[in-house]
Design a protein around this motif. Structure first.
Motif, mmCIF file in Angstrom:
data_model
loop_
_atom_site.group_PDB
_atom_site.id
_atom_site.type_symbol
_atom_site.label_atom_id
_atom_site.label_comp_id
_atom_site.label_asym_id
_atom_site.label_seq_id
_atom_site.Cartn_x
_atom_site.Cartn_y
_atom_site.Cartn_z
ATOM 1 N N ARG A 258 -1.409 0.950 2.637
ATOM 2 C CA ARG A 258 -1.701 2.517 2.226
ATOM 3 C C ARG A 258 -0.374 3.271 1.942
ATOM 4 N NH1 ARG A 258 -5.696 5.376 4.904
ATOM 5 N NH2 ARG A 258 -5.875 4.099 6.723
ATOM 6 N N ASP A 259 0.815 2.753 2.575
ATOM 7 C CA ASP A 259 1.919 3.556 2.402
ATOM 8 C C ASP A 259 2.680 3.060 0.871
ATOM 9 O OD1 ASP A 259 1.810 4.917 4.677
ATOM 10 O OD2 ASP A 259 3.003 3.218 5.849
ATOM 11 N N GLN A 260 2.390 1.839 0.830
ATOM 12 C CA GLN A 260 3.081 1.368 -0.533
ATOM 13 C C GLN A 260 2.079 0.345 -1.372
ATOM 14 O OE1 GLN A 260 6.196 1.913 -2.198
ATOM 15 N NE2 GLN A 260 4.847 0.963 -3.654
ATOM 16 N N PRO A 261 1.458 0.765 -2.351
ATOM 17 C CA PRO A 261 0.682 -0.183 -3.246
ATOM 18 C C PRO A 261 1.518 -1.255 -3.768
ATOM 19 C CG PRO A 261 -0.053 2.137 -3.601
ATOM 20 C CD PRO A 261 1.241 2.188 -2.937
ATOM 21 N N ILE A 262 0.892 -2.394 -4.336
ATOM 22 C CA ILE A 262 1.563 -3.321 -4.676
ATOM 23 C C ILE A 262 1.301 -3.453 -6.125
ATOM 24 C CG2 ILE A 262 1.870 -5.987 -4.569
ATOM 25 C CD1 ILE A 262 0.859 -5.837 -1.723
#
Length: 575
Positions: free
Chosen positions: A322-326
């Motif tokens: 949620r904090d960092q998409p890939i």
């Protein structure tokens, strides 16, 4: 014995064999002709019209051959129904066209009407894709008939909020899954959407609702020359079945509702909060069954020793996502971002409906947590063009229930404060956010007066089917239907998934057949076991294999069909 005698005996034997063959050919031909004459007289076999269409005795409509599915021929027809079924004085030139599709049973004289759910799912697609499996479960004693309800798929006019698909793709997208952060955008978007829908449909907009569709089913029966309703409805189809039985109890002879929607909440409640009360329980079941299945069947079991530890591990990873998409790059035409929403809603939520997807979900998540996002991106991250080219789901949902400014505060913050408690009921509750904003602004007047009642006495009591833990139509909703219809009985599949067909259970099939053919209901509340493990390994060629051995040939055939149903059914939420 000399050659002459041998040849003579052989010739005599051949002549006798030919004579016997001719005799049996004559007898067989006579019986076949008698069969054809008798069945034609009974209206079982069709006559052919000058146009090449098929016409059956007692029926008021003609049929055309429209393909086949794995050797099962299908026939298609259509009927016109009044725009307003409840106003006989309404102008007769304003109608909906309802397409019909049928797979005939070899020993059938009556039609079993089927609805796959939605609202908005296509009966045509449903029967073309799954008719063979459904026929194996039901048997040859009924013609399987489905239809595209008013506003859906190939019915006309189709329920639409946009003039064409290009405009739909351009204007239908809005962010709504971040309940607080997306609120301003979806609030503004919903105002335009609520104006565009009646603007596009005109007067037809008011008559897209479940009671009208229920009345349309009477028109279908009348066209078939069939007095009694024989019906099996799944998910939203259970609501349609309850509505029909409430409006027309005298024709409700064999009604099965499966994966039950609470009709009292649907028609009379501001919130459908009850629909998600078991969603997280199904998620917990995924983790529990994974640990029980072991690492050889569930890859995620390598990451934890208990279901609680596994749940914490996966949810912690989802917070990271949620904090960092890939960023995922496969080639210059296949790449993009894999984010929380795609994995959570396209991956986990969809799999909660269909336990047959659990093994693949576990494999994809294991690789993702280990740092390989390719499989998860291909499965959940590629944005697909919406299959439905209509807004029947929205029209029917909003026209059925309590919508509009009379029931909802107009300003955004007051409205948000009102709906906020809804999103504490489940980790998946935000998926409901958008429809509530449209409810707030919906201005299409309600044209039905259906009010659910308790203790309705139908011609024959209803059969109610449910799993123990359904992610969107919980077991408690089945109890509400049980109270609504006198003498009805619940059969519960002791397992997870949406509708009884989410998992194989020959026990359920036996109850369905006993009800349809003999009107038999269990004497008391009844449980059925699941005939399949939730996690299992099989290569591609073995995916069609049975999960359990049955000595009885017919039970084995039913089980095989149920395995395919559980795998191939595209479940459609009522939300």
């Amino acid at each position: 014995m000399d050659e002459k005698h041998i040849l003579g005996d052989l010739a005599w034997t051949q002549q006798r064999t030919v004579s016997r063959s001719k005799f049996w050919v004559i007898i067989t031909s006579f019986l076949s002709c008698f069969y054809i004459i008798l069945h034609s007289w009974l209206g079982i076999l069709p006559s052919t019209t000058e146009s090449g269409s098929l016409k059956y005795n007692e029926e008021l409509i003609s049929w055309q051959s429209c393909g086949s599915f794995k050797g099962n021929p299908l026939e298609c027809s259509s009927i016109n129904v009044p725009m307003d079924q409840f106003d006989l004085g309404f102008p007769g030139d304003r109608t909906f066209t309802i397409p019909l599709v049928r797979m005939r049973g070899n020993n059938a004289t009556q039609n079993l009407l089927l609805n796959p759910g939605g609202p908005g799912a296509s009966g045509f697609e449903f029967l073309y894709r799954l008719g063979e499996q459904l026929k194996a479960v039901v048997g040859e004693g009924f013609h399987l008939l489905s239809f595209d309800p008013r506003g859906v798929n190939s019915s006309t006019p189709i329920a639409s909020c946009y003039p064409d698909d290009r405009t739909r793709q351009k204007l239908s997208r809005v962010r709504s899954l971040h309940v607080i952060g997306d609120s301003p955008e979806v609030y503004a978007w919903a105002q335009n959407f609520a104006k565009a829908c009646p603007d596009t449909m005109g007067e037809y907009a008011k008559y897209l609702n479940t009671p009208q569709t229920a009345a349309d089913m009477n028109s279908i029966l009348d066209a078939l020359g069939q007095q009694d309703m024989i019906y099996w409805g799944f998910s939203y189809g259970s609501l349609l079945g309850q509505t029909y039985a409430g409006l027309f109890p005298e024709r409700s002879k064999r009604v099965i509702i499966d994966g039950v929607v609470n009709q009292f909440e649907w028609y009379e409640g501001l919130f459908e909060a009850q629909s998600v009360i078991d969603t997280d329980t199904v998620l917990d079941g995924f983790f529990d069954e994974c640990i029980n299945g072991g690492a050889e069947n569930c890859s995620l079991a390598l990451l934890a020793a208990s279901k609680e530890e596994l749940r914490d591990t996966v949810l912690s990873y989802m917070d990271t996502l949620r904090d960092q998409p890939i960023s995922v790059y496969i080639n210059n035409s296949v790449y993009g971002l894999l984010d929380y929403e795609k994995v959570w809603y396209n991956g986990f939520l969809e799999a909660l409906y269909k336990p047959s997807m659990w093994t693949a979900l576990a494999d994809n998540m294991y690789r993702l947590i280990q740092g390989n996002a390719t499989n998860a991106f291909l499965a959940y991250g590629i944005e697909e063009i919406r299959d439905w080219h209509h807004e029947a789901n929205e029209f029917i949902t909003l026209n059925d229930g309590i919508s509009g400014p009379m029931h909802w505060p107009r300003d955004r913050q007051t409205f948000l404060d009102k709906i906020a408690p809804l999103f504490n009921h489940s980790l998946f509750s935000p998926v409901q956010s958008k429809i509530y904003y449209v409810r707030q602004h919906w201005a299409v007047p309600k044209t039905h007066s259906y009010v659910p009642r308790k203790s309705v006495k139908t011609t024959h009591p209803l059969l109610i089917l449910s799993t123990t833990y359904d992610p969107v139509c919980p077991l408690i909703a089945a109890w509400s239907a049980n109270e609504a219809f006198e003498g009805s009985q619940i059969v519960e599949v002791k397992g997870y998934g949406h509708c009884s067909v989410a998992v194989p259970s020959v026990c359920i099939a036996k109850h369905v057949r006993a009800f349809l053919y003999e009107g038999k209901l269990p004497d008391t509340y009844t449980h059925c076991e699941v005939d399949s493990p939730y996690f299992h390994r099989s290569d591609k060629s073995e995916q069609l294999s049975a999960h359990k051995h049955f000595e009885d040939v017919e039970e084995a055939r039913i089980h095989q069909a149920q395995v395919l149903l559980a795998r191939d059914w595209d479940f459609v939420s009522a939300n």
